[in-house]
Design an enzyme around this catalytic site. Structure first.
Site, short mmCIF file in Angstrom:
data_model
loop_
_atom_site.label_atom_id
_atom_site.label_comp_id
_atom_site.label_asym_id
_atom_site.label_seq_id
_atom_site.Cartn_x
_atom_site.Cartn_y
_atom_site.Cartn_z
N ASP A 112 0.34 32.33 0.27
CA ASP A 112 -0.29 32.20 1.37
C ASP A 112 -0.27 33.47 2.23
OD1 ASP A 112 2.50 30.15 2.58
OD2 ASP A 112 2.13 32.67 2.96
N TYR A 146 -8.21 18.00 2.53
CA TYR A 146 -7.94 19.53 2.86
C TYR A 146 -9.19 20.43 2.94
CZ TYR A 146 -2.79 18.38 1.87
OH TYR A 146 -1.54 17.94 1.75
N ARG A 177 -1.86 25.67 -2.37
CA ARG A 177 -1.43 26.83 -2.70
C ARG A 177 -1.65 27.30 -4.17
NH1 ARG A 177 4.12 28.22 -0.72
NH2 ARG A 177 4.28 26.06 -0.51
N ASP A 214 2.69 23.85 5.54
CA ASP A 214 3.34 25.11 5.90
C ASP A 214 2.98 25.77 7.30
OD1 ASP A 214 2.38 25.65 2.55
OD2 ASP A 214 4.06 24.84 3.11
#
Lengths: 223, 288
Positions: free
Chosen positions: A83, A69, A178, A40
């Site tokens: 987000d 991550y 997310r 993203d």
């Protein structure tokens, strides 16, 4: 001969994964360029790029690799996109700070195989249409939960003043950080969104060997 | 095995980092803490990893430690960390993971494999890395250096009030309120039954004066630590009678502060004698 091969690029914030491909096209003009998994705009980190037909064929195998991550969850606030780029849709103030133990216990419940509903603003297809296209139009997006696998999930930091939690995970493909942040917040009886996100590794490809955007031109034209 | 370090508080680089287990946060520890804005501590207590057979009761759990310092680094202590050389500990953990501007350690701080790291070695390393270091001398209470081990022993079976004096602050116990058998309520003194982490040190049986903080407000509390002779004689229970408080605390996490040991536990011939004693205890502690 123009550059062909696999590149690991460290995508900076504020640009899309496709912007990186456009930048590369401007440099070498090649047709067959693809990436192995979107990051993203707000996220940074490893983007695997394949240049040339021989290499774009390998993208699926990169997409299938486990990923690492590091991300921060902002507790107490929910955004439309899950987000920082979306609008705030609800706030759930936290009265008492969490304990490290309770956060660790919550994180551990996500280890292994669990069910996860992807975000509405995602590239997932619903009857052939991208979910984000429907979400942008304000349409209700109902996505089926999928099974995800998280191999490792570790708490890195909890700041009771800002109510932010920083974690690191190693997971199989198909995991939406997310959605994970949203679900972790729910388990802590509040709401939350992913404030920062760094893809630190794809398989054995780590950030220390990734090229920055500035280094791309040099690297691609050196050959 | 990866290095597992959790930070509680902000993520900025600490200006002044204190290192140690700090179990108890006693007066000796406080001499270090007063010079720090962050602490690096180890969990579980290194002694339990280095000597597999020892189980140790914690005077201060990691959770409780977060009440004493704005930034806490908790390093998971395991065999890999225990086997790090002194240099590796300094370079891989202190420098690489934290990178503080100033170090504060006690006179007896040892680190690294076989305790090869000494305050002197730390000083040399700090000098070569341009990091100022302060080595804090021990604090004594009359003729004895204050140590966590002695405080543990006193709290469990000795002079509790001396131990509290050496701590220099009330003994903090963070626990949860669980369902009891409503016996206290029947007597006219609704009590909260408290459960603590298994590694938390429970002081010796008896009656105590203290306070419980609920939503930042402290409430005078009488605390009873003992067995339930009628039921299970093996488990020690901690019951808190919170004065001037009405409300349901079930499942809530509370901060119990033990301030003073009043008397040993007693068995009573009947309900009336017990009620009379509880009233007497409360009067002695807090006045009529």
């Amino acid at each position: 001969m123009a550059f062909e091969g696999i590149l690991t690029v460290n995508k900076p914030a504020a640009i899309t994964s496709y912007d990186v491909i456009r930048t590369i096209k401007k440099i070498i003009g090649k047709d067959k360029i693809g990436h192995a998994g979107t990051l993203d705009p707000f996220a940074t980190g490893i983007l695997i790029i394949a240049i040339g037909r021989k290499f774009t064929k390998q993208l699926a195998s990169y997409q299938a690799m486990p990923k690492t991550y590091r991300f921060t969850i902002q507790l107490g606030t929910e955004t439309s996109t899950l987000d920082p780029d979306g609008e705030i849709i609800s706030e759930s103030p936290i009265s008492t700070p969490y304990t490290i133990q309770s956060i660790e216990n919550t994180l551990n419940t996500f280890k292994g195989e669990t069910k996860q509903t992807p975000p509405a603003f995602s590239a997932k297809k619903i009857q052939g249409q991208r979910a984000y296209k429907l979400a942008r139009k304000g349409k209700e997006v109902k996505l089926e939960p999928t099974t995800i696998t998280i191999h490792e999930i570790n708490l890195l930091n909890y700041d009771p003043k800002t109510q932010q939690i920083e974690c690191r995970i190693n997971c199989e493909k198909g995991t939406y950080v997310r959605s994970l942040s949203r679900d972790i917040a729910l388990q802590l009886n509040t709401v939350g969104y992913t404030k920062t996100l760094v893809r630190e590794a794809v398989g054995n490809h780590t950030l220390d060997t990734a090229l920055t955007i500035d280094q791309l031109e040099n690297h691609l034209t050196k050959n | 095995m990866a290095i597992k370090l959790i930070t509680y508080g902000h993520k900025k680089k600490p200006k002044s980092l204190g290192l140690g287990v700090f179990d108890g946060i006693h007066k000796g520890h406080q001499a270090i803490l007063s010079q720090c804005d962050a602490l690096l501590t180890f969990n579980p207590h290194p002694v339990t990893i280095l000597h597999n057979t020892i189980t140790l009761d914690r005077l201060t759990t990691v959770e409780e430690m977060t009440h004493y310092i704005p930034q806490l680094f908790v390093l998971e202590f395991n065999k890999m960390i225990a086997n790090l050389s002194a240099q590796d500990f300094l370079n891989k953990i202190i420098l690489e993971k934290i990178n503080p501007s100033h170090i504060v350690i006690g006179y007896d701080y040892h680190f690294g494999k076989n305790k090869e790291g000494t305050p002197e070695l730390f000083k040399q390393w700090c000098n070569s890395h341009n990091v100022p270091i302060t080595i804090v001398e021990p604090i004594s209470n009359t003729d004895q250096i204050i140590k966590s081990k002695a405080i543990r022993t006193h709290l469990k079976e000795g002079d509790v009030n001396q131990a509290l004096n050496d701590l220099g602050h009330p003994y903090l116990m963070i626990g949860t309120v669980i369902k009891g058998d409503s016996r206290g309520k029947e007597l006219g003194f609704p009590t909260a039954n408290l459960k603590f982490p298994t590694e938390k040190l429970i002081p010796k049986k008896g009656v105590y004066k203290g306070n419980i903080t609920i939503e930042n407000k402290p409430y005078k509390t009488m605390i009873y630590i003992g067995n339930r002779p009628t039921f299970n004689t093996k488990t020690t229970t901690v019951e808190a009678f919170i004065l001037d408080f009405k409300g349901n605390l079930y499942d809530q996490t509370i901060c119990l502060y033990i301030e003073q040991y009043l008397r040993p536990e007693k068995t009573f011939p009947n309900k009336e004698a017990l009620i009379s004693q509880i009233n007497q205890d409360t009067q002695n502690a807090y006045g009529p």
